[in-house]
Motif scaffolding. Structure first.
Motif, PDB file in Angstrom:
ATOM      1  N   SER A   1      -0.262  10.500 110.933  1.00 30.63           N
ATOM      2  CA  SER A   1      -0.325  11.161 109.637  1.00 30.63           C
ATOM      3  C   SER A   1      -0.769  12.617 109.780  1.00 30.63           C
ATOM      4  CB  SER A   1      -1.277  10.416 108.695  1.00 30.63           C
ATOM      5  OG  SER A   1      -1.237  10.989 107.411  1.00 30.63           O
ATOM      6  N   PHE A   2      -1.674  12.893 110.711  1.00 30.52           N
ATOM      7  CA  PHE A   2      -2.095  14.271 110.962  1.00 30.52           C
ATOM      8  C   PHE A   2      -0.905  15.118 111.416  1.00 30.52           C
ATOM      9  CE2 PHE A   2      -6.008  11.880 111.360  1.00 30.52           C
ATOM     10  CZ  PHE A   2      -6.994  12.714 110.850  1.00 30.52           C
ATOM     11  N   ALA A   3      -0.140  14.573 112.369  1.00 28.52           N
ATOM     12  CA  ALA A   3       1.026  15.295 112.871  1.00 28.52           C
ATOM     13  C   ALA A   3       2.097  15.433 111.789  1.00 28.52           C
ATOM     14  CB  ALA A   3       1.599  14.579 114.092  1.00 28.52           C
ATOM     15  N   THR A   4       2.251  14.401 110.959  1.00 31.55           N
ATOM     16  CA  THR A   4       3.245  14.428 109.884  1.00 31.55           C
ATOM     17  C   THR A   4       2.909  15.496 108.853  1.00 31.55           C
ATOM     18  OG1 THR A   4       3.835  12.098 110.166  1.00 31.55           O
ATOM     19  CG2 THR A   4       4.248  13.063 107.998  1.00 31.55           C
ATOM     20  N   ILE A   5       1.619  15.651 108.546  1.00 33.70           N
ATOM     21  CA  ILE A   5       1.206  16.705 107.608  1.00 33.70           C
ATOM     22  C   ILE A   5       1.703  18.061 108.086  1.00 33.70           C
ATOM     23  CG2 ILE A   5      -0.826  18.022 106.828  1.00 33.70           C
ATOM     24  CD1 ILE A   5      -2.270  15.332 106.519  1.00 33.70           C
ATOM     25  N   ASN A   6       1.617  18.307 109.397  1.00 29.12           N
ATOM     26  CA  ASN A   6       2.027  19.590 109.966  1.00 29.12           C
ATOM     27  C   ASN A   6       3.407  19.489 110.602  1.00 29.12           C
ATOM     28  OD1 ASN A   6       2.121  22.178 110.939  1.00 29.12           O
ATOM     29  ND2 ASN A   6       0.611  21.849 112.559  1.00 29.12           N
ATOM     30  N   ALA A   7       4.341  18.894 109.894  1.00 27.07           N
ATOM     31  CA  ALA A   7       5.714  18.789 110.389  1.00 27.07           C
ATOM     32  C   ALA A   7       6.658  18.773 109.194  1.00 27.07           C
ATOM     33  CB  ALA A   7       5.894  17.528 111.232  1.00 27.07           C
ATOM     34  N   SER A   8       7.936  18.931 109.481  1.00 29.20           N
ATOM     35  CA  SER A   8       8.923  18.940 108.405  1.00 29.20           C
ATOM     36  C   SER A   8       9.289  17.536 107.964  1.00 29.20           C
ATOM     37  CB  SER A   8      10.181  19.659 108.880  1.00 29.20           C
ATOM     38  OG  SER A   8      10.723  18.981 110.002  1.00 29.20           O
ATOM     39  N   ALA A   9       8.913  16.525 108.772  1.00 32.16           N
ATOM     40  CA  ALA A   9       9.249  15.133 108.466  1.00 32.16           C
ATOM     41  C   ALA A   9       8.280  14.227 109.211  1.00 32.16           C
ATOM     42  CB  ALA A   9      10.696  14.839 108.868  1.00 32.16           C
ATOM     43  N   LYS A  10       8.430  12.918 109.002  1.00 33.55           N
ATOM     44  CA  LYS A  10       7.524  11.973 109.653  1.00 33.55           C
ATOM     45  C   LYS A  10       7.617  12.095 111.180  1.00 33.55           C
ATOM     46  CE  LYS A  10       7.590   8.697 105.835  1.00 33.55           C
ATOM     47  NZ  LYS A  10       7.922   7.334 105.372  1.00 33.55           N
ATOM     48  N   THR A  11       6.443  12.012 111.809  1.00 30.01           N
ATOM     49  CA  THR A  11       6.338  12.370 113.220  1.00 30.01           C
ATOM     50  C   THR A  11       5.592  11.304 114.008  1.00 30.01           C
ATOM     51  OG1 THR A  11       6.243  14.695 112.552  1.00 30.01           O
ATOM     52  CG2 THR A  11       5.583  14.190 114.800  1.00 30.01           C
ATOM     53  N   TYR A  12       6.096  11.009 115.188  1.00 30.42           N
ATOM     54  CA  TYR A  12       5.365  10.149 116.119  1.00 30.42           C
ATOM     55  C   TYR A  12       4.223  10.950 116.751  1.00 30.42           C
ATOM     56  CZ  TYR A  12       9.211   6.739 116.129  1.00 30.42           C
ATOM     57  OH  TYR A  12      10.149   5.807 115.775  1.00 30.42           O
ATOM     58  N   ALA A  13       3.083  10.318 116.923  1.00 28.41           N
ATOM     59  CA  ALA A  13       1.957  10.934 117.629  1.00 28.41           C
ATOM     60  C   ALA A  13       0.928   9.854 117.921  1.00 28.41           C
ATOM     61  CB  ALA A  13       1.326  12.045 116.792  1.00 28.41           C
ATOM     62  N   ASN A  14       0.123  10.080 118.931  1.00 28.96           N
ATOM     63  CA  ASN A  14      -1.043   9.242 119.171  1.00 28.96           C
ATOM     64  C   ASN A  14      -2.144  10.128 119.744  1.00 28.96           C
ATOM     65  OD1 ASN A  14      -0.372   9.610 121.889  1.00 28.96           O
ATOM     66  ND2 ASN A  14       0.563   7.597 122.084  1.00 28.96           N
ATOM     67  N   ASN A  15      -3.271   9.530 120.056  1.00 25.29           N
ATOM     68  CA  ASN A  15      -4.385  10.341 120.533  1.00 25.29           C
ATOM     69  C   ASN A  15      -4.071  11.025 121.858  1.00 25.29           C
ATOM     70  OD1 ASN A  15      -7.118  11.267 120.163  1.00 25.29           O
ATOM     71  ND2 ASN A  15      -7.685   9.951 121.869  1.00 25.29           N
TER      72      ASN A  15
END
Length: 727
Positions: free
Chosen positions: A80-94
């Motif tokens: 969700s942190f990465a998605t906030i700073n992206a144009s669309a939903k984003t994969y990310a982990n720690n």
């Protein structure tokens, strides 16, 4: 001649005035130097705010709402942190969110993995390559670091402070919100911001005094400042070691610290040039019930007292995490191009905190019962259809009491989706109220159908459905907002318009009514007009905004027109159908981009195709196919579709003459068109299974009610009752 010169002079003066105004606006902006502070209080819940007087004070002067926190896979962690700073939903982990102060070894690691740092940056993501690798096959094609790039394109700077580190792991997800596409942040400190304190989880806590001092030192240089408070996140990962009483004690201690920090921060801000956002990018605390939508609080310049919304959700009090980026960009007058979300808007509302608690309770109640209620409804349909199959195969007399009960039950099942809507009109905020309301409505309709169960009854119910959906779209969801057949803002797949459940019901209803109109008035133009209205209702960006549903109802309409013209569905007509569908979708997309300052998914998809080429459609199609494949194997609605088709085939064999008689009439054309629309809806929608199943089942129930219970009578074109005694 003199008059012409006067007009020319006036025009030049007006042009010069407007030109001057535009120039001075830009210089005013630089002079005002807007600041946007994002305070990350991850795992914050509405009950927590009751204990935080400074934050309550912000709400009294600003606004509060709820935010969907979904990333690609879920509601927690770095996504969700990465998605906030992206144009669309984003994969990310720690592992892909390792941001450090760019000093010593971390600067060396960053430059080795990403590239030389040309300018002075304070913070960098040393695992940026892993973040990009995780999103290489992301069907949403996100622009990672969209906020940072947007702000940097205006020559402005970003800053980040704080972390959620434990004694064993570095957790720097808060800083993801401020970085650009190179993983860089201009200013701040995410390393040396903790104090040792045995009273806090892991024996550490955020050093708020140090953050305040460092903020004061750099705030004149930065336009976006992100502060990760961290302590609630640490408490969440530490909670397994704590009893509920100790957990709550530590939580109260942390909430008090955060509230004091906010209270100390506000006096150093210029409210006229600043905005403060308090957000929880992840869903709430596991130990606190009903916290799957997280609170968002906004205060400062141009923020009205009340609540919030956005064009993404069109729901009062609810936004998406994708709306944070465009809101930041708009406030700082930076580009929003390519961002999927839309800027957050303020709505005036008295006692907004109480209102948001009510919205949260109702949304959570609906979300809890949604899947289970629909599952039970689907199971009841399957059982009823199987019993009906037995009735048909063994030629059981439907004139006896068993037949009467079955027929009444067909009518009740046909009406159940309407009961779901009626129930949602009540202020239901807990499970007991929900189940009591359903039970009461079912009993009421059962007794009504004991008295009124002739063929006209099902016609009136069908018309009632159509009117309800029309009024619902016109009033932006006021009828179905909290219904289980409408959207679930916690899931976040859709927030307004017609979802697949409603679209499936509507396609069946629209085609059945079109057939009935053709029978009653013998006027094909009235039926076609109703179907064209239905296309607009499902497809218009300001109404249904459902692209897959639009193609389904459009297919049904074209097939209906072919039937009334006596044409067959051959290759030529199929090509014509595809061409007309493409033109219709293009027109709707054009309307979307023209009339909507913040276009819906269709308009944004067309813009994305213009920007990145037709290749992006492969991602969209792939995502929809994967969703359907996933649901086909696991959903009860697959069984509903299969058994409906079997019932229709058996019914056509057992009651051949009655079915042939109906198919020769307008109603038959409506039924066949509805079946075509259902099948097209299955192919062209993600979660098209439930669209197709609900549509197909309503058509099957309608047929069963008419053929088995009322096959002796059928309304002909003149409106009279004629006998059809042949089985």
């Amino acid at each position: 001649m003199k008059r012409s010169r006067i007009y020319l002079i006036i025009f030049v003066i007006i042009f010069a005035l407007f030109s001057f105004e535009q120039t001075s606006y830009g210089s005013d902006y630089k002079e005002l130097d807007y600041k946007l502070y994002i305070i990350v209080v991850n795992r914050l819940t509405l009950p927590d705010i009751e204990k935080m007087p400074n934050i309550k004070g912000l709400i009294d002067e600003g606004n509060i709402g709820l935010m969907n926190t979904r990333g690609v896979n879920g509601y927690k962690g770095a996504e969700s942190f990465a998605t906030i700073n992206a144009s669309a939903k984003t994969y990310a982990n720690n592992e892909s969110s390792q941001l450090y102060n760019l000093k010593g070894k971390y600067k060396t690691i960053y430059e080795n993995r990403v590239g030389t740092v040309d300018e002075e940056y304070a913070i960098g993501n040393i695992q940026l390559g892993k973040l990009y690798n995780q999103n290489e096959k992301n069907n949403y094609s996100p622009h990672i670091g969209a906020i940072g790039d947007s702000i940097h394109s205006k020559g402005l700077k970003t800053a980040a402070f704080g972390n959620s580190d434990t004694d064993e792991e570095a957790i720097r997800t808060g800083a993801l919100i401020a970085m650009d596409s190179k993983g860089l942040i201009d200013l701040g400190n995410v390393d040396d911001v903790l104090l040792e304190d045995i009273n806090y989880p892991y024996g550490i806590k955020t050093d708020y005094e140090k953050i305040l001092l460092e903020l004061s030192a750099i705030e004149e240089k930065a336009s976006l400042l992100v502060i990760d408070t961290g302590d609630l996140d640490r408490l969440n990962s530490y909670s397994d070691y704590l009893s509920i009483d100790i957990f709550q004690q530590k939580r109260d201690l942390i909430l008090n610290d955060i509230d004091n920090f906010v209270g100390n921060l506000l006096p150093i801000l210029d409210k006229e040039n600043s905005m403060v956002m308090i957000i929880s990018p992840n869903a709430g605390e596991d130990r606190i019930a009903d916290s799957r939508l997280s609170p968002i609080i906004m205060w400062g310049k141009e923020i009205k007292k009340g609540t919030i919304t956005s064009s993404t959700t069109n729901r009062e009090g609810i936004i998406s995490n994708l709306d944070i980026g465009p809101t930041i960009a708009q406030f700082l007058q930076a580009p929003i191009d390519g961002m999927t979300g839309n800027p957050i808007e303020s709505i005036k509302k008295e006692d907004s905190f109480k209102y948001i608690k009510t919205v949260n309770n109702r949304v959570n109640t609906t979300s809890k019962v949604r899947s289970k209620t629909l599952l039970i409804y689907g199971i009841i349909i399957v059982i009823t259809m199987l019993l009906t199959l037995v009735l048909l195969i063994f030629n059981i007399d439907v004139g006896n009491k068993i037949g009467i009960v079955f027929n009444r039950f067909f009518l009740l099942l046909y009406t159940i989706p309407m009961i779901f809507i009626f129930s949602s009109l009540l202020s239901i905020d807990n499970l007991l109220k929900y189940f009591v309301s359903l039970f009461v409505f079912i009993i009421i309709f059962w007794f009504i159908f004991r008295k009124y169960n002739n063929s006209k009854c099902i016609y009136y119910i069908s018309i009632g459905y159509f009117v309800i959906f029309l009024l619902d779209l016109i009033t932006k969801g006021s009828f179905t907002r909290y219904s289980i057949i409408s959207h679930d803002p916690i899931i976040g797949a859709r927030y307004f318009g017609m979802g697949n459940e409603m679209a499936g019901i509507f396609i069946a209803i629209a085609t059945l009514i079109a057939g009935l109109l053709l029978d009653v008035y013998e006027n094909k133009y009235a039926s076609i007009a109703l179907l064209l209205l239905s296309i607009i209702m499902i497809g218009h960006p300001k109404l249904g905004a459902n692209v897959g549903g639009t193609m389904a109802i459009l297919s049904a309409t074209i097939y209906f027109m072919l039937l009334i013209m006596g044409k067959k569905l051959n290759i030529k007509n199929l090509i014509l159908f595809i061409f007309i569908t493409g033109i219709a979708i293009t027109i709707l997309g054009y309307i979307d981009t023209v009339i909507n300052p913040n276009p819906t998914h269709l308009g944004k998809t067309i813009s994305l195709i213009e920007e990145k080429g037709i290749g992006v459609t492969q991602n969209i199609i792939g995502r929809k196919l994967l969703m359907n494949i996933k649901l086909i194997g696991a959903s009860v609605w697959t069984k509903v579709i299969f058994i409906d088709i079997v019932i229709q085939v058996v019914l056509s064999y057992v009651y051949k003459n009655r079915i042939l008689y109906i198919m020769e009439k307008g109603l038959g054309k409506g039924i066949l068109s509805g079946i075509i629309g259902s099948l097209i809806g299955l192919l062209l929608n993600d979660s098209g299974i439930i669209l197709s199943a609900l549509s197909m089942n309503l058509i099957t129930l309608f047929l069963l009610f008419i053929v088995i219970g009322h096959g002796e009578t059928y309304i002909n074109g003149s409106g009279k009752i004629e006998k059809n005694k042949v089985r």
